[in-house]
Write a protein that holds these residues in place. Structure first.
Motif, PDB file in Angstrom:
ATOM      1  N   GLU A 129       2.559-129.486   5.493  1.00 40.37           N
ATOM      2  CA  GLU A 129       2.029-128.242   4.923  1.00 40.37           C
ATOM      3  C   GLU A 129       1.143-127.505   5.927  1.00 40.37           C
ATOM      4  O   GLU A 129       0.640-126.419   5.650  1.00 40.37           O
ATOM      5  CB  GLU A 129       1.249-128.555   3.639  1.00 40.37           C
ATOM      6  N   GLU A 144      -2.553-118.875  -7.056  1.00 41.87           N
ATOM      7  CA  GLU A 144      -3.104-118.311  -8.297  1.00 41.87           C
ATOM      8  C   GLU A 144      -4.143-117.234  -8.000  1.00 41.87           C
ATOM      9  O   GLU A 144      -4.211-116.224  -8.714  1.00 41.87           O
ATOM     10  CB  GLU A 144      -3.719-119.412  -9.188  1.00 41.87           C
ATOM     11  N   TRP A 151      -2.303-114.092  -7.051  1.00 43.84           N
ATOM     12  CA  TRP A 151      -1.691-113.547  -8.267  1.00 43.84           C
ATOM     13  C   TRP A 151      -2.740-112.834  -9.126  1.00 43.84           C
ATOM     14  O   TRP A 151      -2.544-111.704  -9.575  1.00 43.84           O
ATOM     15  CB  TRP A 151      -1.046-114.707  -9.041  1.00 43.84           C
ATOM     16  N   LYS A 175       6.641-127.148  -9.912  1.00 42.87           N
ATOM     17  CA  LYS A 175       5.729-126.213  -9.243  1.00 42.87           C
ATOM     18  C   LYS A 175       4.313-126.767  -9.326  1.00 42.87           C
ATOM     19  O   LYS A 175       3.889-127.248 -10.384  1.00 42.87           O
ATOM     20  CB  LYS A 175       5.766-124.833  -9.914  1.00 42.87           C
ATOM     21  N   ARG A 224      -0.017-126.479  -7.878  1.00 41.70           N
ATOM     22  CA  ARG A 224      -1.089-125.527  -7.573  1.00 41.70           C
ATOM     23  C   ARG A 224      -0.993-125.051  -6.129  1.00 41.70           C
ATOM     24  O   ARG A 224      -1.045-123.881  -5.838  1.00 41.70           O
ATOM     25  CB  ARG A 224      -2.425-126.227  -7.825  1.00 41.70           C
ATOM     26  N   MET A 225      -0.836-126.029  -5.206  1.00 39.16           N
ATOM     27  CA  MET A 225      -0.773-125.669  -3.790  1.00 39.16           C
ATOM     28  C   MET A 225      -0.007-126.728  -3.010  1.00 39.16           C
ATOM     29  O   MET A 225       1.095-126.502  -2.556  1.00 39.16           O
ATOM     30  CB  MET A 225      -2.203-125.509  -3.247  1.00 39.16           C
ATOM     31  N   GLN A 243       2.304-129.876  -2.169  1.00 41.98           N
ATOM     32  CA  GLN A 243       3.513-130.367  -2.848  1.00 41.98           C
ATOM     33  C   GLN A 243       3.241-131.619  -3.645  1.00 41.98           C
ATOM     34  O   GLN A 243       3.898-131.897  -4.642  1.00 41.98           O
ATOM     35  CB  GLN A 243       4.567-130.700  -1.800  1.00 41.98           C
ATOM     36  N   TYR A 299      -0.064-133.069  -9.439  1.00 42.10           N
ATOM     37  CA  TYR A 299       0.490-132.915 -10.779  1.00 42.10           C
ATOM     38  C   TYR A 299       1.153-131.547 -10.910  1.00 42.10           C
ATOM     39  O   TYR A 299       0.747-130.586 -10.264  1.00 42.10           O
ATOM     40  CB  TYR A 299      -0.620-133.076 -11.825  1.00 42.10           C
ATOM     41  N   TYR A 327      -6.077-127.104 -12.727  1.00 44.80           N
ATOM     42  CA  TYR A 327      -4.980-126.852 -11.790  1.00 44.80           C
ATOM     43  C   TYR A 327      -4.456-125.424 -11.900  1.00 44.80           C
ATOM     44  O   TYR A 327      -4.002-124.855 -10.926  1.00 44.80           O
ATOM     45  CB  TYR A 327      -3.811-127.811 -12.034  1.00 44.80           C
ATOM     46  N   ALA A 328      -4.498-124.904 -13.101  1.00 46.00           N
ATOM     47  CA  ALA A 328      -3.981-123.549 -13.308  1.00 46.00           C
ATOM     48  C   ALA A 328      -4.492-122.999 -14.632  1.00 46.00           C
ATOM     49  O   ALA A 328      -4.603-123.733 -15.610  1.00 46.00           O
ATOM     50  CB  ALA A 328      -2.447-123.558 -13.324  1.00 46.00           C
ATOM     51  N   SER A 329      -4.767-121.707 -14.621  1.00 46.44           N
ATOM     52  CA  SER A 329      -5.134-121.057 -15.879  1.00 46.44           C
ATOM     53  C   SER A 329      -3.871-120.912 -16.719  1.00 46.44           C
ATOM     54  O   SER A 329      -2.750-121.001 -16.198  1.00 46.44           O
ATOM     55  CB  SER A 329      -5.715-119.671 -15.593  1.00 46.44           C
ATOM     56  N   GLY A 356      -2.742-118.248 -18.002  1.00 47.01           N
ATOM     57  CA  GLY A 356      -2.043-117.035 -17.569  1.00 47.01           C
ATOM     58  C   GLY A 356      -1.163-117.282 -16.358  1.00 47.01           C
ATOM     59  O   GLY A 356      -0.002-116.863 -16.303  1.00 47.01           O
ATOM     60  N   TYR A 357      -1.724-117.958 -15.382  1.00 42.75           N
ATOM     61  CA  TYR A 357      -0.955-118.230 -14.168  1.00 42.75           C
ATOM     62  C   TYR A 357       0.177-119.202 -14.464  1.00 42.75           C
ATOM     63  O   TYR A 357       1.288-119.062 -13.971  1.00 42.75           O
ATOM     64  CB  TYR A 357      -1.875-118.785 -13.084  1.00 42.75           C
ATOM     65  N   PHE A 391       2.983-117.376 -15.854  1.00 40.61           N
ATOM     66  CA  PHE A 391       3.667-116.648 -14.778  1.00 40.61           C
ATOM     67  C   PHE A 391       4.618-117.589 -14.020  1.00 40.61           C
ATOM     68  O   PHE A 391       5.788-117.275 -13.796  1.00 40.61           O
ATOM     69  CB  PHE A 391       2.600-116.063 -13.843  1.00 40.61           C
ATOM     70  N   ASN A 427       8.860-117.645 -13.948  1.00 43.40           N
ATOM     71  CA  ASN A 427       9.613-117.640 -12.692  1.00 43.40           C
ATOM     72  C   ASN A 427      10.534-118.850 -12.590  1.00 43.40           C
ATOM     73  O   ASN A 427      11.675-118.750 -12.143  1.00 43.40           O
ATOM     74  CB  ASN A 427       8.655-117.676 -11.493  1.00 43.40           C
ATOM     75  N   ALA A 479      13.471-118.550 -14.804  1.00 44.66           N
ATOM     76  CA  ALA A 479      14.443-117.608 -14.237  1.00 44.66           C
ATOM     77  C   ALA A 479      15.241-118.288 -13.124  1.00 44.66           C
ATOM     78  O   ALA A 479      16.471-118.154 -13.056  1.00 44.66           O
ATOM     79  CB  ALA A 479      13.719-116.372 -13.708  1.00 44.66           C
ATOM     80  N   ASP A 480      14.541-119.026 -12.270  1.00 44.96           N
ATOM     81  CA  ASP A 480      15.229-119.751 -11.186  1.00 44.96           C
ATOM     82  C   ASP A 480      16.236-120.743 -11.761  1.00 44.96           C
ATOM     83  O   ASP A 480      17.353-120.871 -11.274  1.00 44.96           O
ATOM     84  CB  ASP A 480      14.214-120.525 -10.327  1.00 44.96           C
TER      85      ASP A 480
END
Lengths: 780, 164, 278
Positions: A713, A769, A772, C183, C185-186, C188, C191, C253-255, C257-258, C261, C265, C268-269
Motif C-alpha cells: 500500500e 471517507e 467523500w 471494501k 476503510r483504507m 486492505q 474489517y 470504521y465508517a459512518s 452515510g459513507y 455510499f 457502489n 452496482a459493481d
C-alpha cells in the motif's frame, strides 16, 4: 574539492544488520533472568474522574502476587518541561488508560490476572474531548493545581484556571500594520486528532535496586541520561547511583524520548525490596497508557501583495497534549519558532497553545511538531497560490527563505546555517515532473494528480546539549567506539564509525562499534532525538579521532625517531609523510611502544572527544526572540496520486523527497531514512488517528483497529535525492537528517488529493471517507 | 485425547529447528512466550499480541504462523522453525544487501514469512507476494527495500531450480 | 499472555467432544469449543472472555474433511481459511475468505471459527447462505444434518454443547457464476465496511452481505428487487436499500452515510459483474 572520501560519502553496510537479520540481537524485552518479577498495570477505565476507592482484596488472593503499588506511594508530579503528571494517578484520573496501580508478581500471567481483579470506584467528571472545547470558556478544568506545578525548563507558561498548559508567543515586526496593508489575504483552519508512534517494539524496562543503593535500569529509551535525571530530580536518588543500560531499540520515532515507565518499574522494584522487576507494555498499553502523538487545531492567515510577496503571517496553534504536557509543551514552542515554514515573512504573529484534554498524553513524534505545522503551512500555500493564480511552485520559490533573512525568532540566517530551499524545490519539481500533466484523466473515473511541499526544521535541543565519544584500542590495532548515541534503526552508529574511520584513514571494518549504551562508562550524551546525533556525536567522534591521532603520533615519533609533525596516519599505520613506506602499525603503538630491549613508552591510546552546542538561547517570553537551533535543514517533497472519482479511493504512485542534508555521509543509509520518513508521514496522513467516543475513551488502541499502511500500500516508487550544501559546523559538512523525510509528506499528499478531488482537504487522516464527506459538504 | 490441566503445569515435547525440546507449560501458555522465555528463542518478537503485525511469525509445518495466536500445546507434534533455525540462509543475506533492515524488530517475522513463501511458491507473482507480506508490519522502511529483498530471494530460488 | 488457567482437551471424535463438554458443564464449568483459536486468544488476552475448559476440535477427522463426496462438497469446520483457498472446492467461498484477516492468520483461522465468531462480520457465512448449505451438527445424542437457514438467526443458534462439524454444499452451487467484493476503510487488511457476495442461480442473483448491518445476512426481498431487470440499476439499488433488515452500521470504521455510499457502489459493481456474465 572534497577533503574526504575514504569512507565518508560511501554506502558502507550498516554495522548492526547481521545480528538483526539472524534474530540474534537482543532487545530489552528479550532478556530473561530467573527470579525476575513482573509488573502489570491497572489502568483507568474513565477519561476524567475522581478516584473514590481502590479495592485490592481480590487481587491479593491471586497466587504469586508480591506487591501492589498505589498512587499514594508517590503522590508527586513529574514531567520533562512542566511537572504536572503523577506517575501513578492519585485522587484523579485524567485519561483512559492512565496507570492507577502496579501489581508485582512472580509471573506475568499472575500479575495480569490480579490486575483485572483490582476494583476501582470512580466518580466521573465531564470530559474535555477536543482542543476547541478545552480552549472554550466553559470547559471543565483538568488541572486544578496548574499554578503550583514546578517548571523544569524556563520556556513554559501555564495559565492557571484554564486548560492552557503553555502559551508561546512570537511577535516579529509589526504584524497589525503589515496585515492592514496586504492586498491579498487568506485564512484557513486545519485539524487532526492524536495518533501513535506505533514502534514495532513496545516500551519495556526492568529495574532493580541493589543493596548498595545502585538503581540499575535496562530500558529501550532514547534518553538514558534523562532517566537518571528524572530518578534524581523526583525520586531523590544520587545521580551516580543510577545506571542505565540500553541495547538496540526496536524503533522509537520520538515516542521513547520521554520517561514514562521507568519510574513505575522503580516504584515496583522498591515495593519488593529492590528485586529486579520487568515492565513490558502490551500493545494496547503502549498505544494509550504510554505517551502518543499530538493532535492539532490550527488557523493560519497569510497576507501578500497581488504579485504574491508574502508580508505578514498569523498563526494560532491549539495543540492537543492530552492529559499532561510532557514534550507537547516543547512541541508548542517548536511549532512557534518555525511557524512560517521556510518562507521569508517579515511580520509574524503567533500564539501557540499547549492544551490539556482528557486524551492520552502526547510526547515528541519524529519531526517534533513540524510534520503537523507543515501540513497547515503548505496546504495554505497551495490555496493561496490558487487564489493568486500563481503556480504553487512559483509562489514558494518567490517567498523561499534565504541567507540574509531572519527566522520567526529573529535568528539571522546565513549560508552556513540554512540549506538551499530553492534548489530543493527545483529538484523535487524535476523528479515529480511537475510541469507535465499536473492533472491527468486516466479514464473516466481515475485522475492522476501531484502535490508538492516545502519544509524546514531546526533542532531545538537543550542549549547545552552535548555528546562524547571514547575510542579505545585492541592489541591488534583495531579500535572500539563507545558513544551513548542509541541505535534505534536510524543507522547512527554506522555513521559515527564512518566519521572515525575517515579521520583515521582506516578501514571501517577495523572499528568495533559498541551497540549497547551504559551510562556508567559511556560519556554523557543529551539524548538521541531531534536529528542531533550525527551533528553532536559526530563532532565528538571527529575530536576523539583527532585525540587518538595525536597520541599515536607521539608514540610513533619515538619509535620512528622523527618529530610528530613528520607523521600522518592511514591504513592502521602511522607513517612518515615524505616516505610512507617508513611506518609503524597501530598495534605497535596503540598500547605503547616496546623497544627491542623490553623498555616501553607511550602507554595505551584512548581517544576522547566531546562537543557541546554553542550560542543557543531560550526564547523571550513576549516576542519569542532567541537563537533556538544550530541550523535549519530544508527540503521539498512531492507525491503523485491516482484518485478514483467514483469511490474516492486512491493509490500513491511516485513519492519524492529532496533534502539539503549537507554532506551525505552514507547515501544508502540516508535514503533509507528519507524513504522510511516519508512512509511514516504518509501512513500517518492517510490512515492513522485515534478515535474517541463521547466519553473520550479511545476506540482503537490496537493494530487491528488503528490502521497503518501495509506492504503493497506504500507508494509504488520512492525517489530520493539530496542537495549537499555543506553545513559549516557539521562533521564533514553534514546536517542532521533523521526526522526530515516525514515532515512534508502529509502536506504533499493533502495537496495532491485536494487537487485531484477539487475540494480543500484540511483534516487528517485522508481516508476516502474524508474526501467523500468533504465533497458532499462542498456540493461537488 | 491430549489433556493438559489447569492447575498443574505439564511437560511437553516440542520439535523446534529439527531438535526435540522439553517445555513445562500451562495450557494457556502461548507459543511465542514459550519460545522466548523457556527456550531463549527470542528472535520471534511480541509486537501486538493480536496477530496483526507478524513480528512473532514462525513456520509451523511449512506454514507461517503468528506464534502469539497459538497455544503452545497446539504446537505439540508439529515441526517448528524459528529465525534461529535459519542461519546463513540467502534470505538473510538478501535482507542485508537490499538495506531492508533498520530497527530490526520486524525483521525475523518478515524473514520467516518470506522463507515460507519461497518454499511454498517460488514462482509467486506480485499479488501473491503482497498477499503474504501484508501479514507483517514494518514501521521503519516503507517496504520498498523489503519488497526488493523478497524478490531477490524468489529469483534465487528460481535460478536454483534445475531446468525442466 | 492469557491471564487465567484452563483445562485443555483435544478429543478425537465428535462424540468424545460432546461428552467432554457435558461432563465439564455438569461440573459447573465454563466450557468453550476451540477451533483455530485466534479469537479465543485475542479475547482471553484482553479479559473479554474466560473459560475453565477448552475443547480443541482440530483432531476430529470429520472436522478436517475437505472433499468432493458425490454430488456434495463437504467442508469440515476445522479447515483453515487458507486450505479453502488452496483446494478451492467452492470458489466463491475461497474468494470470500481470502479477504478475511491476513494471510498468516488465515493459516490458523478456521471456517467454523469464522462463522461462529463473536464479531459481527463472519464473512465465511455468506457463501453458505447463498448456496443453501446444510450443516452437520454434533449434538448430545447424535449427529444430524440440517439446513443452515433453519439454524441461522443472525447467528448460528445451537443449544450449549453442540457444535458445527461440517458444512455441506451441493456441488451444483460450486460451479455457478459468483462475485464477492470487500471494501475497507483504507488498508486492505481490516474489517469490512461492506462485503457483498453474490451467486447466480438460473436467472436469479442471490445476494448476501456482511459489515452493512449488525450481522451477516441474505435477503430474499432485496434479491427480488435487485434481480428485477425491468428496473434501472440505480432504482433497484435504492429500493433494495429500503429493505435492509436493520439500520446501516455507524462505527469507528465508517459512518452510516459513507457506508451507504460504499454499499451502493459495491452493489452496482456486483450487478455489473453478474449481469455482464449473461
Amino acid at each position: 574539492m572534497k577533503y574526504y572520501g575514504t569512507t565518508v560519502g560511501k554506502s558502507e553496510q550498516r554495522v548492526d544488520v547481521v545480528g538483526k537479520a539472524t534474530g540474534k540481537v537482543k532487545y530489552v524485552g528479550d532478556y530473561h533472568v530467573p527470579g525476575l518479577l513482573h509488573a502489570k498495570l491497572v489502568t483507568s477505565t474513565e477519561a476524567h474522574a475522581w478516584i473514590k476507592s481502590i479495592d485490592t482484596t481480590k487481587a491479593w488472593e491471586v497466587p504469586g502476587v508480591r506487591a501492589i503499588v498505589l498512587g499514594d506511594a508517590f503522590p508527586y508530579h513529574i514531567g520533562p518541561i512542566l511537572a504536572d503528571r503523577p506517575p501513578l494517578a492519585f485522587k484523579k484520573v485524567r485519561y483512559y488508560g492512565e496507570p492507577i496501580a502496579i501489581i508485582v508478581a512472580d509471573s506475568e500471567h499472575q500479575g495480569k490476572l490480579a490486575a483485572s481483579l483490582v476494583e476501582v470506584e470512580y466518580e466521573p467528571l465531564p470530559v474535555v474531548n477536543s482542543v476547541k472545547q478545552a480552549f472554550g470558556p466553559d470547559a471543565p478544568i483538568i488541572h486544578e493545581d496548574l499554578g503550583n506545578y514546578t517548571k523544569i525548563i524556563s520556556n513554559v507558561y501555564p495559565v492557571p484556571g484554564t486548560n492552557i498548559g503553555s502559551h508561546i508567543k512570537i511577535r516579529k515586526g509589526d504584524f497589525a500594520t503589515a496585515w492592514a496593508a496586504c492586498e491579498e489575504t487568506i485564512s484557513a483552519t486545519y485539524s487532526f486528532n492524536l495518533s501513535d508512534h506505533a514502534a514495532m517494539e513496545t516500551r519495556s524496562t526492568s529495574v532493580e535496586i541493589n543493596p548498595d543503593g545502585k538503581v540499575v535500569v535496562h530500558s529501550c529509551t532514547q534518553s538514558p541520561y534523562t532517566i537518571k535525571k528524572v530518578l534524581n530530580q523526583f525520586f531523590n536518588i544520587e545521580v551516580g547511583d543510577v545506571v542505565v543500560h540500553v541495547p538496540v531499540v526496536g524503533g522509537a520515532f520520538g515516542g521513547k524520548g520521554t520517561v514514562q515507565l521507568e519510574p513505575l518499574a522503580y516504584l515496583a522494584s522498591k515495593a519488593v525490596g529492590g528485586k529486579m522487576v520487568k515492565l513490558q507494555y502490551e500493545r494496547e498499553e503502549d498505544m494509550i497508557t504510554a505517551p502518543c502523538h499530538i493532535g492539532v487545531d490550527m488557523t493560519i492567515k497569510l497576507g501578500a501583495t497581488k504579485e504574491g510577496e508574502i508580508l505578514a503571517g498569523q498563526y494560532t496553534f491549539l495543540i492537543d497534549a492530552g492529559a499532561y504536557t510532557d514534550q507537547a509543551a516543547g512541541i508548542t514552542r517548536a511549532m512557534a519558532l518555525d511557524c512560517t515554514g521556510p518562507y521569508h515573512i517579515p511580520h509574524v504573529w503567533c500564539d501557540s497553545y499547549c492544551m490539556y484534554t482528557n486524551h492520552p498524553f502526547a510526547t515528541s513524534f519524529r519531526g517534533y511538531g513540524h510534520p503537523e505545522l507543515t501540513f497547515g503551512i503548505e496546504r495554505t500555500m497551495d490555496k493561496f497560490a490558487k487564489q493568486l493564480k500563481i503556480d504553487p511552485v512559483v509562489l514558494r520559490l518567490k517567498n523561499a527563505i534565504k541567507p540574509g533573512h531572519t527566522s520567526p525568532t529573529q535568528s539571522i540566517l546565513t549560508a552556513h546555517n540554512i540549506g538551499d530551499a530553492a534548489k530543493c524545490i527545483e529538484r523535487a519539481k524535476e523528479l515529480i515532473e511537475w510541469d507535465q500533466n499536473k492533472e491527468t484523466l486516466v479514464d473516466e473515473n481515475i485522475v492522476r494528480s501531484k502535490g508538492i511541499s516545502l519544509f524546514w526544521k531546526t533542532s531545538t535541543t537543550a542549549t547545552n546539549a552535548q555528546a562524547g565519544v571514547v575510542l579505545t584500542f585492541e592489541a591488534d590495532g583495531t579500535l572500539n567506539l563507545n558513544c551513548a548515541a542509541i541505535e534505534l534503526g536510524q543507522g547512527t552508529k554506522t555513521v559515527l564509525a564512518q566519521i572515525v574511520a575517515e579521520k583515521l584513514q582506516m578501514n571501517i571494518n577495523d572499528i568495533h562499534v559498541n551497540m549497547e549504551v551504559n551510562t556508567q562508562y559511556d560519556p554523557h550524551q543529551w539524548r538521541t532525538v531531534a536529528s542531533s546525533t550525527t551533528f553532536l556525536a559526530g563532532r565528538a567522534a571527529l575530536l576523539a579521532a583527532e585525540d587518538a591521532i595525536r597520541q599515536l603520533k607521539k608514540t610513533a615519533a619515538i619509535a620512528l625517531q622523527c618529530s610528530e609533525e613528520d607523521l600522518e596516519v592511514g591504513g592502521s599505520r602511522v607513517y612518515i609523510k615524505s616516505n610512507p613506506q617508513h611506518a609503524i602499525p597501530f598495534k605497535d603503538v596503540s598500547y605503547g611502544y616496546k623497544f627491542p630491549n623490553g623498555h616501553a613508552v607511550g602507554g595505551q591510546v584512548v581517544g576522547v572527544g566531546t562537543y557541546i552546542q554553542k550560542h543557543l538561547t531560550p526564547m523571550d517570553k513576549e516576542t519569542g526572540f532567541g537563537d533556538v537551533g544550530p541550523w535549519w535543514s530544508v527540503g521539498a517533497q512531492a507525491i503523485e496520486v491516482e484518485w478514483n472519482k467514483r469511490d474516492c479511493t486512491y493509490k500513491m504512485l511516485r513519492a519524492v523527497t529532496v533534502l539539503d542534508g549537507g554532506t551525505i555521509l552514507n547515501p544508502r543509509a540516508a535514503e533509507q531514512q528519507m524513504r522510511g520518513g516519508m512512509f511514516l508521514g504518509l501512513s500517518w496522513a492517510s490512515t492513522e488517528s485515534f478515535v474517541f467516543d463521547e466519553s473520550a475513551i479511545t476506540q482503537n488502541p490496537n493494530f487491528r483497529n488503528y490502521q497503518m499502511i501495509r506492504f503493497g500500500e506504500q507508494p509504488t516508487e520512492y525517489l530520493v535525492d539530496f542537495v549537499e550544501t555543506p553545513a559549516a559546523d557539521g562533521p564533514y559538512g553534514a546536517r542532521g537528517i533523521g526526522e526530515y523525510g516525514v515532515i512534508g509528506a502529509a502536506a504533499a499528499l493533502g495537496n495532491s488529493l485536494s487537487r485531484a478531488a477539487d475540494v480543500e482537504l484540511d483534516h487528517l487522516p485522508l481516508i476516502p471517507e474524508l474526501i467523500w464527506q468533504t465533497k458532499k459538504e462542498s456540493g461537488r | 485425547m491430549i489433556v493438559s490441566n489447569a492447575t498443574d503445569k505439564t511437560v511437553k515435547k516440542l520439535l523446534i529447528n529439527g531438535q526435540s525440546h522439553d517445555v513445562v507449560i500451562r495450557s494457556a501458555d502461548l507459543l511465542l512466550d514459550t519460545l522466548r522465555s523457556q527456550l531463549g528463542l527470542t528472535g520471534a518478537k511480541p509486537g501486538c499480541g493480536n496477530g496483526d503485525c507478524g513480528a512473532c511469525a514462525v513456520v509451523v509445518d511449512g506454514k507461517p504462523m503468528h506464534s502469539c495466536l497459538s497455544l503452545t500445546i497446539e504446537a505439540v507434534g508439529k515441526s517448528i522453525t524459528t529465525i534461529e533455525g535459519l542461519q546463513d540462509s540467502p534470505i538473510q543475506k538478501a535482507f542485508i544487501e537490499n538495506w531492508a533492515i533498520q530497527c530490526g524488530y520486524c525483521t525475523p517475522g518478515f524473514i520467516m514469512n518470506c522463507y515460507a513463501l519461497s518454499e511454498t511458491y517460488p514462482d509467486a507473482d506480485d499479488e501473491t507476494i503482497e498477499e503474504w507480506m501484508q501479514s507483517n508490519l514494518c514501521r521503519c522502511t516503507g517496504y520498498q527495500e523489503i519488497k526488493e529483498a523478497v524478490k531477490t530471494i524468489l529469483q534465487i530460488k528460481k535460478d536454483q531450480r534445475p531446468a525442466q | 499472555m492469557i491471564p487465567f488457567n484452563f483445562d485443555y482437551y483435544k478429543p478425537s471424535t465428535a462424540y468424545e467432544a460432546v461428552a467432554t463438554y457435558q461432563m465439564a458443564a455438569d461440573a459447573g464449568k465454563e466450557v468453550l469449543y476451540y477451533s483455530g483459536g485466534t479469537e479465543f486468544i485475542t479475547f482471553a488476552r484482553t479479559n473479554q472472555l474466560k473459560a475453565d475448559v477448552v475443547i480443541d476440535l482440530k483432531s476430529i477427522p470429520e472436522c478436517t474433511v475437505l472433499e468432493q463426496n458425490g454430488s456434495e462438497c463437504v467442508i469440515g469446520s476445522a479447515v483453515s481459511l487458507n486450505e479453502l483457498v488452496t483446494f478451492n472446492l467452492f470458489p466463491l467461498l475461497g474468494e470470500t475468505v481470502k479477504r478475511i484477516a491476513d494471510h498468516t492468520s488465515r493459516n490458523k483461522i478456521t471456517i467454523g471459527g469464522n462463522v461462529n465468531s463473536r464479531l459481527i462480520y463472519r464473512e465465511g457465512l455468506l457463501p453458505f447462505l447463498l448456496a443453501d448449505a446444510k450443516v452437520k451438527i454434533a449434538r448430545k445424542e447424535k449427529e444430524e444434518i440440517v439446513p443452515l437457514a433453519d439454524l441461522y438467526k443472525q447467528e448460528i443458534t445451537l443449544e450449549p454443547g453442540s457444535f458445527v462439524v461440517q458444512f455441506i454444499v451441493d456441488h451444483a452451487y460450486t460451479t455457478l457464476p459468483f462475485s464477492t467484493l470487500k471494501k475497507t476503510r483504507m488498508s486492505q487488511v481490516g474489517y469490512p465496511i461492506v462485503t457483498v457476495s453474490a451467486l447466480k442461480k438460473d436467472q436469479d442473483i442471490r445476494f448476501a452481505f456482511s459489515g452493512v448491518c449488525q450481522y451477516p445476512f441474505r435477503s430474499f426481498e432485496m434479491e427480488k428487487i435487485l434481480s428485477d431487470g425491468t428496473m434501472p440499476e440505480q432504482d433497484r439499488i435504492e429500493q433494495a436499500l429500503s429493505k435492509l433488515p436493520g439500520p446501516i452500521l455507524h462505527d469507528s470504521y465508517a459512518s452510516a452515510g459513507y457506508r451507504e455510499f460504499v454499499f451502493k457502489n459495491t452493489l452496482a459493481d456486483t450487478l455489473q459483474m453478474m449481469e455482464g456474465n449473461q
